[in-house]
Write an enzyme that holds these catalytic residues in place. Structure first.
Site, mmCIF file in Angstrom:
data_model
loop_
_atom_site.group_PDB
_atom_site.id
_atom_site.type_symbol
_atom_site.label_atom_id
_atom_site.label_comp_id
_atom_site.label_asym_id
_atom_site.label_seq_id
_atom_site.Cartn_x
_atom_site.Cartn_y
_atom_site.Cartn_z
ATOM 1 N N SER A 314 -25.929 -69.055 55.360
ATOM 2 C CA SER A 314 -25.346 -68.960 56.696
ATOM 3 C C SER A 314 -24.317 -70.061 56.870
ATOM 4 C CB SER A 314 -26.429 -69.127 57.763
ATOM 5 O OG SER A 314 -26.832 -70.487 57.862
ATOM 6 N N ASP A 315 -23.374 -69.872 57.780
ATOM 7 C CA ASP A 315 -22.607 -71.012 58.240
ATOM 8 C C ASP A 315 -23.578 -71.921 58.993
ATOM 9 O OD1 ASP A 315 -20.527 -72.749 58.829
ATOM 10 O OD2 ASP A 315 -19.153 -71.164 59.408
ATOM 11 N N CYS A 316 -23.170 -73.145 59.237
ATOM 12 C CA CYS A 316 -24.147 -74.146 59.666
ATOM 13 C C CYS A 316 -24.559 -73.949 61.120
ATOM 14 C CB CYS A 316 -23.606 -75.531 59.416
ATOM 15 S SG CYS A 316 -23.431 -75.839 57.649
#
EC number: 3.2.1.37
Length: 804
Positions: A314-316
């Site tokens: 995932s993006d953060c």
């Protein structure tokens, strides 16, 4: 990629453990920040921490007798055997980007989140001496403007060499969250500087060259570093008009998804064999990207051919965002389950580590569901030699890389070469440039360097930068060459104060040459920060106009800096502005590169990879409108569909010399081909029929000027009858750079054109080759053209799987 807030200090695995689960309840986000507006996620220390890294001991450690240390077994089997040894709590503790390891097994903590956009970032740099810096290259948008795919590959290869050297010293990971291959669709986007520009075919080639450069020639057996193609998909807005990237729901047609927003990810997965893909913050058509099995399974794995055991990160904090602000899940535990089941293997964040136990207790997940993603991550680490006991170069060519390899690769000066090759000459009235040393001897020439970029250092690097060995400002570069420099900032990037104007005009009055260096920088375009306007900010234009009025016969050169374009129409039309160059973010050697282009030690051949629109464009329609084709207030997006008049077109770029372009002996001005005959050709060695070469576009390029120069070429196609209306104005089908064409020399340009270049995308997302007439033309001047007539029946060459 998420904003890292501040550069963290290194921590031990024990300290990381203290940051983890015991703080979950205390740190759980109960304030419910309105992430529909706020574009920066509130990342916890466990996520953003950089940590000292070490290799598991497969010779003497607890794992030595386990399959994970058996180098004859397959990477997947080795990884699966390791994960089977984990307790459930240990498994969950290793589902985040900061994996806590398993101390009882001698498995160290591991940090997935390293950055490598244009050099090493989030490395554990030392305070001095060895491992204190790494090469900082120009931002990708400037590198791509060089139209040199070999250069892209070389930069990525150097980054990965330096990354492995740092890794061997425990200062960097084996995975990098790069490249950013989203397309620069709308000019207000704050992260366009990180991308290869607005054209998807350029982005696809950039993706291939960067990923294969990072991962090395044999990623299945000896993975150099694992690249991550990001941000998948439809991500190109930060906070425009308070529309936060964390909560945006982008409405995208199947046609545009297939044609524009995903082809570069298709190439990254199918052709470059990227080991990791990052799902984006935003939702697409109602479903958050990290919770969408259509994107992560149907498209990525089933259609694009993502490597069998590649992992999705995932993006953060994007897993958390499935719950807040998207509201797609009713709780953080439910969000974690949605993401896991959709195919998000690793959470850059803490949602998995803090809430997967709840997901299991609720019956939403099983251990097997969680194991799959962690096995995929560790399969990648096995391929990179993380568990190999034999560190000789014969078995793993990367485990012996060290600080000396960082020094050697930096000394190649490729950062400087990339900057000089990418800089674009937009205007050159009366051939005032170059300001040669013969005409302007440094010892007898005073240069007025004015503007907020004139003394730039950190500004040169853009965003996602680490420690550079040096940062050469334009001022320092001209002083180093022996010029007398009158420096005056004059004004700031966004300043409206005129208090510095008098000093700037005084500096110009006593100079022989006036150089204004300005534009935009990361105070206006950055992660979580879009622009509201694409005009020159503040009162910079006012100062330039005053300098132009006072210049008289003195050369006035304007350096337009920054990743995004600004409307320079007034400078284009002002006869007292002698020359205009776009310099992007040129990296550690940026000042040298700009100076050497201006003085003719290097000659420009870059071309714009974005359109420079009039300032009014940003006010005509919402930047959140993802439709490429013109409709209503939307005049069309990117050069392919824009119906207005650009200030400077995509592909614009001037030379110091002149070139005569003509049809070569191998050029046929009209070609008739049968669609069925083309598609019946064997193509077993190709991943797709779309890659089958149809013809070579050739041209003779003769240097008719007085200076040796590189030559850059873009080949465009257009049609007005192949397939249904509306028809794009044109589209890029190929490009190349010819190096060092000598005065009087003729070179043949040869650009292969593939089946996919003649395909158009229908409303269902299928790529179709239609009968009709196409024109291929060279560059904006169109001096060499080829007519291609396709006959026969239309055929689908790439079937798009619709979302049910």
């Amino acid at each position: 990629m998420a904003h890292s807030m501040s550069r963290p200090v290194a921590a031990t695995a024990a300290a990381l453990l203290a940051l983890a689960l015991p703080q979950a309840l205390a740190q759980a986000n109960t304030s419910y920040v309105d992430y529909n507006i706020e574009a920066n996620p509130d990342l916890y220390p466990l996520c953003i921490e950089t940590i000292p890294l070490s290799f598991p001991d497969c010779q003497n450690g607890p794992l030595r007798s386990h399959l994970i240390c058996d180098e004859t077994a397959t990477p997947y089997d080795r990884a699966a055997s390791l994960i089977s040894l984990f307790t459930l709590d240990e498994l969950i503790a290793n589902t985040g980007n900061t994996g806590l390891g398993v101390s009882r097994l001698g498995l160290p903590a591991y940090q997935v989140w390293s950055e490598a956009l244009h050099g090493l970032d989030r490395a554990n740099f030392s305070d001095s001496g060895a491992y204190n810096w790494a090469t900082s290259f120009p931002q990708p948008i400037l590198t791509t403007a060089a139209l040199n795919r070999t250069l892209i590959h070389q930069i990525a290869s150097i980054i990965s060499t330096q990354g492995r050297a740092f890794n061997n010293a425990g200062r960097y990971g084996l995975d990098v969250y790069a490249p950013n291959i989203n397309t620069f669709r709308h000019p207000v986007w704050g992260r366009g500087q990180e991308t290869p520009g607005e054209d998807v075919s350029l982005a696809a080639v950039y993706a291939y060259e960067y990923i294969t450069g990072i991962q090395g020639p044999d990623p299945e057996s000896n993975l150099k570093l694992a690249a991550t193609a990001k941000h998948y998909a439809g991500y190109d807005i930060e906070n425009w008009h308070n529309h936060s990237r964390l909560g945006n729901d982008m409405n995208i047609t199947q046609q545009d998804l297939s044609e524009y927003y995903t082809p570069q990810f298709h190439v990254a997965a199918r052709d470059a064999k990227v080991q990791s893909v990052m799902c984006a913050y935003n939702a697409v058509n109602g479903v958050p990207a990290c919770a969408d099995s259509y994107f992560l399974q149907t498209l990525l794995r089933d259609t694009f051919g993502f490597v069998d055991h590649g992992y999705v990160s995932s993006d953060c904090d994007a897993a958390y965002n499935i719950y807040n602000p998207h509201g797609y899940a009713s709780s953080q535990a439910a969000a974690a389950a949605e993401a896991i089941l959709a195919g998000t293997d690793i959470d850059c964040g803490t949602t998995y580590q803090w809430h997967l136990n709840e997901s299991i207790a609720a019956g939403d997940l099983s251990r097997d569901d969680i194991e799959q993603g962690v096995i995929r991550l560790y399969t990648t680490l096995v391929q990179a030699g993380y568990f190999d006991s034999n560190t000789t170069k014969a078995n793993n060519p990367y485990r012996d890389l060290s600080w000396s390899d960082v020094l050697e690769t930096d000394a190649w000066n490729i950062s400087y070469q990339a900057a000089t090759q990418g800089i674009v000459l937009l205007k050159n009235s009366n051939n005032v440039l170059p300001l040669t040393e013969k005409a302007y001897p440094p010892s007898n020439t005073t240069v007025a360097l004015i503007g907020p970029w004139a003394n730039a250092t950190t500004q040169l690097l853009g965003n996602y930068y680490g420690n550079a060995p040096y940062m050469i400002s334009p001022r320092a570069a001209f002083e180093e060459a022996g010029y007398k420099v009158n420096f005056a900032e004059g004004t700031g990037i966004s300043s409206t104060s005129t208090s510095g104007f008098a000093a700037a005009l005084s500096a110009a009055q006593s100079a022989d040459v006036i150089i204004y260096a300005g534009g935009i920088d990361n105070t206006l375009e950055a992660e979580a920060l879009d622009r509201e306007s694409i005009a020159w900010p503040g009162n910079q234009l006012d100062l330039i106009q005053k300098l132009a009025s006072a210049a008289g016969k003195k050369p006035l050169i304007v350096l337009q800096m920054g990743g995004g374009q600004v409307d320079s129409s007034s400078l284009k039309n002002n006869t007292n502005v002698s020359a205009l160059l776009w310099g992007g973010y040129p990296g550690q050697s940026g000042g040298f590169a700009l100076r050497d282009i201006i003085t003719g030690k290097k000659n420009p051949a870059g071309r714009l990879v974005t359109t420079q629109y009039p300032a009014s464009y940003a006010e005509e329609f919402p930047a959140t409108d993802m439709n490429l084709r013109p409709e209503g207030d939307n005049p069309g997006q990117t050069y392919k569909w824009y119906t207005g008049e650009a200030v400077y077109e995509f592909g614009h770029g001037l030379f110091y010399t002149t070139f005569a372009e003509s049809s070569s002996n191998t050029t046929t001005k009209e070609v008739k081909l049968n669609i069925q005959d083309i598609l019946s050709q064997t193509h077993e060695d190709l991943a797709s029929i779309t890659q089958l070469p149809v013809l070579n576009f050739t041209a003779n390029i003769r240097n008719t000027g007085k200076l040796e120069s590189d030559y850059t070429a873009m080949v465009f196609a257009n049609t007005s009858d192949a397939g249904p209306a509306p028809y794009p104005k044109k589209w890029l089908v190929g490009w190349d750079r010819l190096g060092e064409v000598k005065v009087g020399e003729t070179r043949e340009l040869r650009v292969p054109v593939e089946v996919g270049s003649f395909a158009r995308v229908n409303e269902d997302g299928d790529w179709v080759v239609f009968p009709g007439t196409f024109e291929l033309a060279l560059n904006l001047e169109r001096k060499v053209r080829v007519k291609v007539v396709l006959e026969g029946e239309e055929e689908v060459v790439l079937k798009w799987p619709g979302k049910e």
